[in-house]
Design a protein around this motif. Structure first.
Motif, PDB file in Angstrom:
ATOM      1  N   TYR A 171       0.879  -1.309   0.026  1.00 46.19           N
ATOM      2  CA  TYR A 171      -0.093  -0.095  -0.149  1.00 46.19           C
ATOM      3  C   TYR A 171       0.737   1.232   0.065  1.00 46.19           C
ATOM      4  O   TYR A 171       0.569   2.341  -0.632  1.00 46.19           O
ATOM      5  N   PHE A 172       1.975   1.273   0.872  1.00 51.10           N
ATOM      6  CA  PHE A 172       2.786   2.431   0.646  1.00 51.10           C
ATOM      7  C   PHE A 172       4.418   2.146   0.515  1.00 51.10           C
ATOM      8  O   PHE A 172       4.861   0.916   0.902  1.00 51.10           O
ATOM      9  N   ASP A 173       5.136   2.965   0.185  1.00 51.87           N
ATOM     10  CA  ASP A 173       6.782   2.552   0.112  1.00 51.87           C
ATOM     11  C   ASP A 173       7.335   4.276   0.507  1.00 51.87           C
ATOM     12  O   ASP A 173       6.639   5.156   0.969  1.00 51.87           O
ATOM     13  N   SER A 220       7.428   9.418  -0.848  1.00 48.37           N
ATOM     14  CA  SER A 220       6.716   8.376  -0.471  1.00 48.37           C
ATOM     15  C   SER A 220       5.383   8.155  -1.436  1.00 48.37           C
ATOM     16  O   SER A 220       4.793   9.304  -1.949  1.00 48.37           O
ATOM     17  N   TYR A 269       1.600   6.102  -1.995  1.00 47.22           N
ATOM     18  CA  TYR A 269       0.530   5.237  -1.317  1.00 47.22           C
ATOM     19  C   TYR A 269      -0.671   4.948  -2.212  1.00 47.22           C
ATOM     20  O   TYR A 269      -1.147   6.081  -2.917  1.00 47.22           O
ATOM     21  N   ARG A 311      -5.322   7.387  -3.824  1.00 48.08           N
ATOM     22  CA  ARG A 311      -3.906   7.354  -3.940  1.00 48.08           C
ATOM     23  C   ARG A 311      -3.381   8.461  -3.832  1.00 48.08           C
ATOM     24  O   ARG A 311      -3.961   9.657  -4.056  1.00 48.08           O
TER      25      ARG A 311
END
Length: 875
Positions: free
Chosen positions: A261-263, A282, A284, A291
């Motif tokens: 879902y996120f980085d 980031s 997500y 989004r």
């Protein structure tokens, strides 16, 4: 050495598609029993336990034969065998059921040419070798001259040993990302390596080959990731040197693949003079819900050396946040964010090449909002938002923290429950609107400190509009309305005159206060159509002119009760003047009017469209084009005024030409009054003062033109994705300020921009190109200065000189000051698996160049070379 499978003469032929259950020393199906030549019908020996776990299915196009002596089955031409999740296709296949081994190879014709190479597939892994030997029992295999693809990487191996489903060993293999697997333009030679499909390649000594020529670029051991999903890892920096900060590392750090879902990417810059920068990126997303992306950039910059007079130290930062919501996730509520705030000098002072194309930005703006709709009769809408606007030249910041808005839909108290509304009574309606704000105006130096709230202003405004509309004389639409406003404020003032200092003293007051205003208005308008018909046989068949004249009348009463008076007293104690003021001066929603106003408004809106014969002879109808999208005139006359009753005539218009590729907008202000010798407007018409009917006091025109080679073809495509990097950093989509020079920044949003180009000896005569132009001119003559205040032409373009060579430029010319604006020249070479970029800023105080060459694929994107020449130090 590839193992060639012989083409034996069949001893016993059987149908070309059968199913076998292979045992240790015998074949137990009824079909094979009929092939046996002895007379034994029932075997008294006990059958051994099965060694295979499933049925082996095979087929071939030409023939299938069984050699009982060698215990082998031969499949010839388009042979195929399936066992569990293993599938082998080849020109010839030999099944040695005595040893539980399958051999697969190519077909060789009389001229020595090979065809029908084996294709070995197990699960999602596909290998295309020259020949293969596979053990059905142990599932081990030897593969000669194999070719396989693993998550964008391609492995070409002389000899491969398949240990099990998850481990392969290769000898003298080539690892590349080239699409040309037969003759890759580059590869890393893996002398001995271990491959775990979908995870990694681990090798010993390896070095880079370019066009089969070895290079000294190598490592004693190496690790190549082959993950099918995002994985955490190191992001290699870019190296370089700056004249005033020394050597540096830029955009290096670590990528965290936190979840689906996120980085998060944590990046940093370091310069040998002590300057440094931090960058957090980031992204997500939750499918079908929302989004977004978040970016924070911080730089601590040191200029010159400690002890020198030009030594300075500064910190700059920038925060960007974007979020969008899927419209289907919650139809009655919505949350969105578009934030771009930070230091006013961030884009001008930043030394990270990622921001090189954005230093001309002079405005930062943000908006975060949440809205909700309550369905019903009437419908109620509420929203809460925070906004931010920042001028990077003046460093003035305006914010609303927060803004609340609420509204109740129109209510028609006299409308019938069924049927349409007719007449003035049925159309009477009213609304209720409320708006509350906490408005802050501060500077860049006080931003995000407690002092920024010292001058904050808060208040509410309630509005109840009452209106109706109806037809007059069939062709005229009339609207009548009354508007009531109640303003609540928490900031008022008190004014007095200080006789000692001979100045006005303004004292701010805190506390609740309010004032109420109202006004009346009415308007009548119609639409007039004019048609000029030239005949269907003409190229221009008809021209239609649409005019929308309207007349309005507005009354604004005087609210003198909200005004007070202070006396101006001279030093000798004599009252010289009495000045009126209202305590609501400077309040959030303005002040109540003191002067009675009664004005008549005149406006005329026009548009012109033509019907022309279509160039397409198969078209059945004429084509409609707009000659003028709009041409509007408006003015006002103050009935209650004593002088200068007519306001200037405002003219505005716009059109789009050449299939909407050229957009033209213009405006002008025509003042009917003359100027005196001091260039001050007087209550005398300009025509009565010896001039023309109107005096042109200001004018402006803007034009933008987008043209490309695709414009003349049917397949016009938008190249917006290629400019996404500039937009993410705060730049422009049209590249008029240039493009980002960080060619290696692919960590977050990597895109493979390569396109397959078919090699040819004949050059394609079509040269793709694109051109974007922006023209702006402003004229000012309010006080007889009669000058062009600004006049500029900006352009940006790209052209592909060959299928793999492209050049581009972004520049502009200031026609008033006679000089070129910020200019950037770009060169790009597509080297198939590699790419080479060169950008050059030839002049200005930011003159520099940047060269980059690196592998295009995201797997090996850190294999690159970059060299920059930074701007010269300004003395």
């Amino acid at each position: 050495m590839a193992q060639d499978i012989p083409n034996p003469k069949p001893t016993t032929e059987i149908p070309a598609s059968k199913e076998l259950e292979v045992k240790n020393d015998s074949i137990s199906t009824q079909e094979l029993k009929r092939i046996e030549t002895d007379s034994i019908v029932n075997d008294s020996l006990s059958q051994p336990k099965k060694l295979l776990e499933a049925i082996v299915t095979y087929k071939a196009k030409d023939y299938t034969s069984v050699n009982q002596k060698t215990q082998q089955i031969y499949l010839y031409n388009q042979a195929e065998i399936q066992y569990k999740d293993m599938d082998i296709k080849a020109g010839v296949i030999v099944i040695d059921y005595g040893k539980d081994i399958v051999y697969a190879g190519r077909l060789k014709d009389s001229l020595g040419n090979y065809s029908q190479h084996p294709v070995f597939k197990q699960g999602s892994d596909v290998v295309e070798p020259d020949s293969i030997a596979f053990n059905l029992k142990t599932k081990k295999a030897l593969i000669w001259n194999s070719k396989t693809e693993q998550q964008g990487g391609r492995i070409i191996s002389d000899l491969t040993k398949k240990e099990n489903d998850s481990v392969y060993f290769v000898k003298r293999a080539k690892f590349t990302t080239s699409d040309n697997i037969e003759n890759p333009e580059y590869y890393f030679l893996l002398r001995k390596a271990k491959i775990v499909p979908g995870k990694k390649v681990v090798t010993g000594l390896t070095n880079l080959f370019i066009a089969d020529v070895p290079t000294p670029i190598g490592l004693p051991f190496a690790f190549f990731p082959l993950s099918k999903s995002r994985t955490s890892g190191v992001l290699f920096p870019s190296f370089g040197e700056q004249n005033d900060r020394g050597y540096f590392l830029q955009n290096g750090g670590y990528y965290f693949a936190i979840s689906d879902y996120f980085d998060l990417a944590a990046l940093g810059d370091y310069y040998t003079n002590g300057s440094y920068g931090i960058r957090l990126e980031s992204s997500y997303a939750v499918r079908y819900k929302f989004r977004g992306s978040l970016s924070f950039r911080y730089e601590n910059l040191i200029n010159s050396e400690r002890g020198f007079p030009d030594y300075s130290k500064s910190t700059i930062y920038n925060l960007r946040w974007n979020q969008s919501q899927d419209s289907k996730s919650s139809p009655n509520s919505r949350f969105s964010a578009s934030v771009n705030l930070g230091s006013s000098t961030y884009f001008q002072e930043s030394v990270n090449q990622l921001n090189s194309s954005n230093f001309l930005n002079n405005t930062l703006s943000s908006s975060v909002s949440y809205s909700k709709t309550f369905q019903g009769e009437p419908q109620v809408n509420v929203s809460l938002s925070a906004t931010h606007s920042q001028n990077t030249n003046t460093q003035v910041i305006n914010m609303t923290l927060p803004t609340f808005q609420g509204s109740v839909d129109r209510i028609y108290p006299f409308a019938p429950k069924t049927g349409s509304k007719k007449g003035a009574i049925d159309n009477i309606n009213f609304q209720y609107n409320v708006r509350g704000e906490n408005r802050i105006q501060t500077s860049d130096s006080l931003f995000l400190t407690g002092a920024m709230f010292d001058e904050a202003k808060a208040g509410f405004q309630h509005t109840i509009p009452l209106s109706t509309n109806f037809k007059v004389f069939k062709h005229f639409s009339m609207t009548t309305s009354a508007n009531y406003k109640e303003n609540w404020t928490f900031n008022t003032i008190n004014k007095s005159y200080d006789t000692e200092t001979q100045s006005v003293v303004t004292t701010p007051l805190k506390g609740f206060d309010s004032f109420r205003t109202y006004n009346f208005s009415t308007s009548v308008g119609t639409t007039v159509y004019g048609m000029f018909d030239f005949g269907e046989d003409k190229k221009i068949q008809a021209i239609r002119h649409v005019m929308r004249p309207s007349v309005s009348y507005n009354i604004n009463p005087s609210f003198e009760k909200y005004y007070e008076t202070y006396e101006v007293i001279s030093a000798d104690g004599v009252t010289t003047d009495q000045v009126d003021y209202t305590r609501f001066e400077g309040s959030l929603f303005g002040t109540p009017g003191k002067v009675y106003s009664s004005s008549v408004g005149l406006s005329l809106n026009n548009n012109l469209e033509a019907k022309i014969r279509d160039k397409d002879s198969t078209a059945t109808e004429a084509k409609k084009v707009f000659l003028l999208n709009s041409l509007n005139f408006s003015t006002n006359y103050n009935v209650a005024g004593d002088s200068l009753n007519w306001s200037p005539v405002r003219v505005s218009g716009g059109t789009q030409l050449f299939d909407d590729k050229l957009s033209v907008n213009f405006g002008a202000t025509l003042d009917p009054y003359a100027l005196d010798n001091n260039n001050t407007k007087i209550n005398t018409f300009n025509i009565d003062n010896g001039g023309s009917l109107f005096r042109l006091s200001s004018a402006n025109m803007t034009m933008s033109y987008n043209l490309s080679s695709d414009s003349f073809e049917d397949n016009n495509q938008n190249d917006a994705a290629a400019r996404d990097q500039s937009l993410r950093s705060g730049g422009r989509a049209d590249d008029l300020f240039g493009k980002s020079q960080d060619y290696a920044d692919q960590q977050i949003n990597n895109r493979d921009q390569s396109e397959e180009v078919t090699p040819t000896d004949l050059y394609n005569y079509k040269i793709p190109w694109s051109l974007r132009l922006a023209y702006a001119v402003n004229y000012s003559n309010t006080r007889r200065q009669n000058e062009i205040s600004s006049h500029s032409l900006m352009f940006s373009g790209d052209i592909e000189l060959s299928p793999r060579w492209s050049v581009g430029a972004s520049s502009g010319y200031d026609l008033k000051n006679k000089g070129f604006t910020y200019t950037q020249l770009r060169f790009e070479r597509d080297l198939e698996s590699w790419r080479m970029n060169f950008s050059w800023i030839p002049f200005s105080n930011r003159s520099s160049w940047n060269f980059f060459i690196g592998i295009r694929s995201s797997i090996l994107k850190d294999i690159k070379y970059e060299k920059r020449k930074q701007p010269d130090k300004q003395l």
